[in-house]
Design an enzyme around this catalytic site. Sequence first.
Site, PDB file in Angstrom:
ATOM      1  N   HIS A 195       0.840  -1.202   0.000  1.00  0.00           N
ATOM      2  CA  HIS A 195       0.000   0.000   0.000  1.00  0.00           C
ATOM      3  C   HIS A 195       0.870   1.246   0.000  1.00  0.00           C
ATOM      4  O   HIS A 195       1.285   1.724   1.049  1.00  0.00           O
ATOM      5  CB  HIS A 195      -0.900  -0.012   1.233  1.00  0.00           C
ATOM      6  CG  HIS A 195      -1.792  -1.220   1.307  1.00  0.00           C
ATOM      7  ND1 HIS A 195      -1.335  -2.454   1.705  1.00  0.00           N
ATOM      8  CD2 HIS A 195      -3.099  -1.397   1.008  1.00  0.00           C
ATOM      9  CE1 HIS A 195      -2.332  -3.332   1.666  1.00  0.00           C
ATOM     10  NE2 HIS A 195      -3.406  -2.725   1.254  1.00  0.00           N
ATOM     11  N   GLU A 254     -18.272  -4.388  23.957  1.00  0.00           N
ATOM     12  CA  GLU A 254     -17.367  -5.526  24.085  1.00  0.00           C
ATOM     13  C   GLU A 254     -16.159  -5.380  23.164  1.00  0.00           C
ATOM     14  O   GLU A 254     -15.024  -5.682  23.556  1.00  0.00           O
ATOM     15  CB  GLU A 254     -18.102  -6.830  23.748  1.00  0.00           C
ATOM     16  CG  GLU A 254     -19.272  -7.142  24.668  1.00  0.00           C
ATOM     17  CD  GLU A 254     -20.548  -6.395  24.284  1.00  0.00           C
ATOM     18  OE1 GLU A 254     -20.568  -5.751  23.208  1.00  0.00           O
ATOM     19  OE2 GLU A 254     -21.528  -6.460  25.058  1.00  0.00           O
ATOM     20  N   HIS A 308      -4.114   3.021  -3.555  1.00  0.00           N
ATOM     21  CA  HIS A 308      -4.244   2.462  -2.207  1.00  0.00           C
ATOM     22  C   HIS A 308      -3.470   1.159  -2.014  1.00  0.00           C
ATOM     23  O   HIS A 308      -2.562   1.100  -1.193  1.00  0.00           O
ATOM     24  CB  HIS A 308      -5.724   2.231  -1.875  1.00  0.00           C
ATOM     25  CG  HIS A 308      -5.941   1.455  -0.618  1.00  0.00           C
ATOM     26  ND1 HIS A 308      -5.819   2.026   0.628  1.00  0.00           N
ATOM     27  CD2 HIS A 308      -6.241   0.144  -0.407  1.00  0.00           C
ATOM     28  CE1 HIS A 308      -6.043   1.102   1.547  1.00  0.00           C
ATOM     29  NE2 HIS A 308      -6.305  -0.044   0.951  1.00  0.00           N
ATOM     30  N   HIS A 322     -28.564 -15.850  23.849  1.00  0.00           N
ATOM     31  CA  HIS A 322     -27.645 -15.611  24.961  1.00  0.00           C
ATOM     32  C   HIS A 322     -26.935 -16.873  25.430  1.00  0.00           C
ATOM     33  O   HIS A 322     -26.173 -16.824  26.400  1.00  0.00           O
ATOM     34  CB  HIS A 322     -28.402 -14.966  26.128  1.00  0.00           C
ATOM     35  CG  HIS A 322     -28.714 -13.515  25.898  1.00  0.00           C
ATOM     36  ND1 HIS A 322     -29.405 -13.069  24.799  1.00  0.00           N
ATOM     37  CD2 HIS A 322     -28.398 -12.400  26.610  1.00  0.00           C
ATOM     38  CE1 HIS A 322     -29.514 -11.754  24.849  1.00  0.00           C
ATOM     39  NE2 HIS A 322     -28.913 -11.325  25.931  1.00  0.00           N
TER      40      HIS A 322
END
Lengths: 697, 697
Positions: free
Chosen positions: A45, A442, A292, A503
Amino acid sequence: MSDTTTADPITADPHLHEDGSLSRLTIDTIRTLSMDAVQKANSGHPGTPMALAPVGYTLWSQFLRYDPSTPDWPNRDRFVLSVGHASMLLYSLIHLAGIEEIDAEGHKTGNEAVSLTDIEQFRQLNSKTPGHPEYRHTTGVETTTGPLGQGCGNSVGMAIAERWLAARYNKDEFALFDHDVYALCGDGDMMEGVSAEAASLAGHLKLSNLCWIYDSNHISIEGGTDLAFDEDTGLRFAAYGWNVIHIDDANDTAALAKAIETFQATDDRPTFIVVHSVIGYGSPKAGSEKAHGEPLGEENIRITKRAYGWPEDKSFYVPDGVAAHFHDAIADRGGALRDEWEANFAKYKTAHPDLGTELDLMLADKLPDGWDADIPVFPADPKGLASRDSGGKVLNAIVGKVPWLIGGSADLAPSTKTDIKGAASFEPTNYGGTNFHFGVREHGMGAVVNGMALSHLKSYGSTFFVFLDYMRPPVRLSAIMELGAVWVFTHDSIGVGEDGPTHQPIEQLAIMRSTPGIDTFRPGDANEVAYAWRAAMENSGTPTALVLSRQALPTLDRDKYASAEGVLKGGYVLADSDGTPDVILIATGSEVSLAVEAHEKLAADGVKSRVVSLPSWHRYELQSDAYKESVLPKAVSARLAIEMAGELGWDRYVGLQGKTITMSTYGASAPLAKLADKFGFTVDNVFATATSMLENK
Amino acid sequence: MSDTTTADPITADPHLHEDGSLSRLTIDTIRTLSMDAVQKANSGHPGTPMALAPVGYTLWSQFLRYDPSTPDWPNRDRFVLSVGHASMLLYSLIHLAGIEEIDAEGHKTGNEAVSLTDIEQFRQLNSKTPGHPEYRHTTGVETTTGPLGQGCGNSVGMAIAERWLAARYNKDEFALFDHDVYALCGDGDMMEGVSAEAASLAGHLKLSNLCWIYDSNHISIEGGTDLAFDEDTGLRFAAYGWNVIHIDDANDTAALAKAIETFQATDDRPTFIVVHSVIGYGSPKAGSEKAHGEPLGEENIRITKRAYGWPEDKSFYVPDGVAAHFHDAIADRGGALRDEWEANFAKYKTAHPDLGTELDLMLADKLPDGWDADIPVFPADPKGLASRDSGGKVLNAIVGKVPWLIGGSADLAPSTKTDIKGAASFEPTNYGGTNFHFGVREHGMGAVVNGMALSHLKSYGSTFFVFLDYMRPPVRLSAIMELGAVWVFTHDSIGVGEDGPTHQPIEQLAIMRSTPGIDTFRPGDANEVAYAWRAAMENSGTPTALVLSRQALPTLDRDKYASAEGVLKGGYVLADSDGTPDVILIATGSEVSLAVEAHEKLAADGVKSRVVSLPSWHRYELQSDAYKESVLPKAVSARLAIEMAGELGWDRYVGLQGKTITMSTYGASAPLAKLADKFGFTVDNVFATATSMLENK
């Protein structure tokens, strides 16, 4: 093309024909090294290093407090390249700064961290210059980046670590910790949710030692960012409570310097500097997604070098004076600061010997003598307690001896039981607090905990096991980076009960077990939990996952059964009959006591059975063949595994003749007792399945 | 406590003693049903239903275009309860609205979708009222929610689906699709990165049919949101380009109605309504985290009912007139609209028979006759092509026949090859486009693709396989919800090469294989890819993952070897020697041709070997024992699996005597040829390992 075509948009750019000064030469050296390395590797890159060379140059040469001779100086400023694909920018900076290589023990090898030869070996096997920067692999790389957004999150963890270290260890005249953390981020980082989570947390925590420099180049892989991303990112960061500064042109090093000065003068919030840049700056592909992720091409490189006023036939060319200029700028400032710090720290150790010793241990990733003295031994108790509860007790028993064991939860501490009793929260008004409130984030928590671990804190993060799915990337990176982070996952099975299938983890154990380099424990009772936490503390170069129950587990009678110390071997014979067993029951976690009950029932029925507790497959696989044969003798093919999780992987231990009582579907919403019955996790079913195997023999 | 204590802060609240009207009674019925159900189940979340009952009541009774007798009416407004833990709010609404149950085929069962008895069975095994709302399980539940942020993302997908359906199918006088999508979100949703990703995308796409109602109650599980979350969320959404409206009090139904009217009148961007509420409204635990996730307790329920002016001894009490009032308000509006729509659609089918047929097929999740007519057969070619390339060709060959097969990439389309050639992009200026630019937002993409699938689009999302980690929650939910979504994962192994370990999947295959209910294919050549795509198209109630290579794979000579049709069985004998093989080589993906090469070399050496291609373990496990015995005969224990991924799970197929050539560590940054050599993925190593097993016999 002739070099007299002054109407060319490239050569007409005034920034390309500046003063020929060393600063300009250094910036163009970074650019050309990046172009050349990508071209030679035929992959990589080039565009972002070319765009951001002025940013890297300005930040490192004028501001970064870093001593190239001592890259592990604890109070160094951190530079995180969150845009990890732009690795050649970082390798060029490391090379030109003359950072000296240190080995895993912190000893100098006498080599450059990144030599020019290393740069020529960009992206080749065993080189110091892999495609993305890898922590531990290349000195000077502060964290492994590449998966977008992770470096952003890590930088928040590093900034938190600095605040905590300063709060705990700085004393009056001793400002041992006052470093800053810079992260270089791109559009991709800004689109990833993990950076949003981390940024919101950083704003809340008012981390004024944190500066993100956002490279806004308006280009993504599929084309212009206007294809998918036209939010007002600066305004968003203002909403998070950050100080936001805009710079119109990445080449405007004066504006950048002023912005960083503003950052350094801001003491009540983090700083977000939006830098507008042109990807592939100076090349015919400038401003295009084609700059890129692929080499520019030989001819384009020539054209670009010409535009820079660079000798177009030279590759990997570092003009005289450039390296010295860049190195000296950094080393003069950083070396003096580091010298002063060392002297200061020596005095500190005299004035505050206990804290000094503590810091030495912490920085060496070691534990104090007697660190485990307070870990409880849990008496036999048929009612027992949930392993999340015993986990909380053991954690609380360790922190008194290991104060840098700090962490928290993604808004589930009352459930994961990871709060430290009597301790304060880590909040903007109290950076010495040790209970961390990461919010319902999280993923951000994972990246932050990694960042804390990178600053030598023994950091932990907790949530429900099923939400491992929300934080897989940082869990994986903790393993790749060989960090000592601890992941506490509770509510580990259908034992979750009424909350239902969304869950209830089913596949998460297999996910952890399939991830190389992480020590995952699912302990069977409170004393196994205690040993699992011991292992976690001693795992300094391996992350640990503790997979704990919501529901109460009987505390086994260790006089009757084997010591829980076997946990340290990953698996052990917990209960046994005399002689060769007819059948082996293998279990983990909440199913261990179920297996023991079935064992007793089998014994009453005259069947010889053995119970093997197998809390860590990772550790068990590291044992000798002889040990493994002593636990699971090949001669016994009647083997039954019992685990409230998916079956994948169990064939290794039960063999093709074995059976499992496991979960082949998602769970259901109901009280656990009903689910245990529905899915066969009962003594009767274990007994019946075990005896059916004997009949079949 | 006496009910004459008028100074009590609860009873002093004017909202608690309003008019005794049916609207007030309905709101309090929702509240008390929620309290009672949680109390009886002894688990659950009462506080949010109590707080948001006025919101649910106002939205459903005054605005939602929904016919309770026809819950699968395609042009119904969607209501997404992203705060899935507040499931009792939704169950109460479904019950009081009198939604009629339909089965999987869309036929009425004659039952209520949620009866009062069902509510009394909240969170019990096999009840219609599981802990979190589950799609397919309970009629009226538009998507499975619970893992936070997912419902937000789904709602964006649903809004996208409406825009696309309208663009494709609406004709002049026929506005078949003009529905709105509402999502009810909480603080947790707002902290999760997935909602940030989805919101940024929705703002970019100017989805004016999308309204998020954000319940800002200032409470999280660990305590006040000020512990971790004090950003200006409204300002953040303004930065995303949303219209932002604030409502000071969730009980102010007039203000809420006005806000929803503003939403409906806004035609250039999505709407974000911030509603300040009090969790556990009216109870002694009001405004506390203690009202969030546990029953209020019998005595508190009495006090609360008293405060509501409710008969405190009655449980599960629905006052006369409440259900009829609520049902009629919804059914009168929705029924008329649905009747009109049905009549309109009948005319549409006459005016636009082809589009009408297309819609019928799409809404029934069926495929048109001849849908696969253009799928190419790839000729044998030793050079071959990457399976991402053949995947792109097959995809392009199908979309012509199945126009509602739409999707895109998380900013990697040029690499994942999922762009449809010649097709327009789905952009705010062209909602009829079929190439989707999700941005660098894998997690958001996953949730959006699920939302599109929930509106019967055959939707797909693509990224690199390692970034599965960024989108695990929606991939799991696609399986739990039994959606027909297709996940295209390319760059599937260390074949990624120079990008290095952070970009090389190792454990991701095991992750997919351990996830119940998803059909994961790793095809070995272009013709296997074609069959994998066939399977994906025919998997209407199962998500499919296509795991594809970056590097070129030889296209096998199917005259010499078996037809690739065996892919549909998950595994098949690809190449064989005469008679019982001495050794079986099992491989997937890029290692299939390696196994074939080794097979030829073994044959030349007089060793009888069989090559089994095992692209989908999920499908293979569904085959008969006889078929499996024909592929992997028990008598042959010399089995060697070859796969550029972790070993976990392979024991099932190779047995305890077998071997694997797999990855036991993370990869490295280097060209693939070097990595193949380093990690043993060479014909010589396969040959040597296979023959070593024969010597050991």
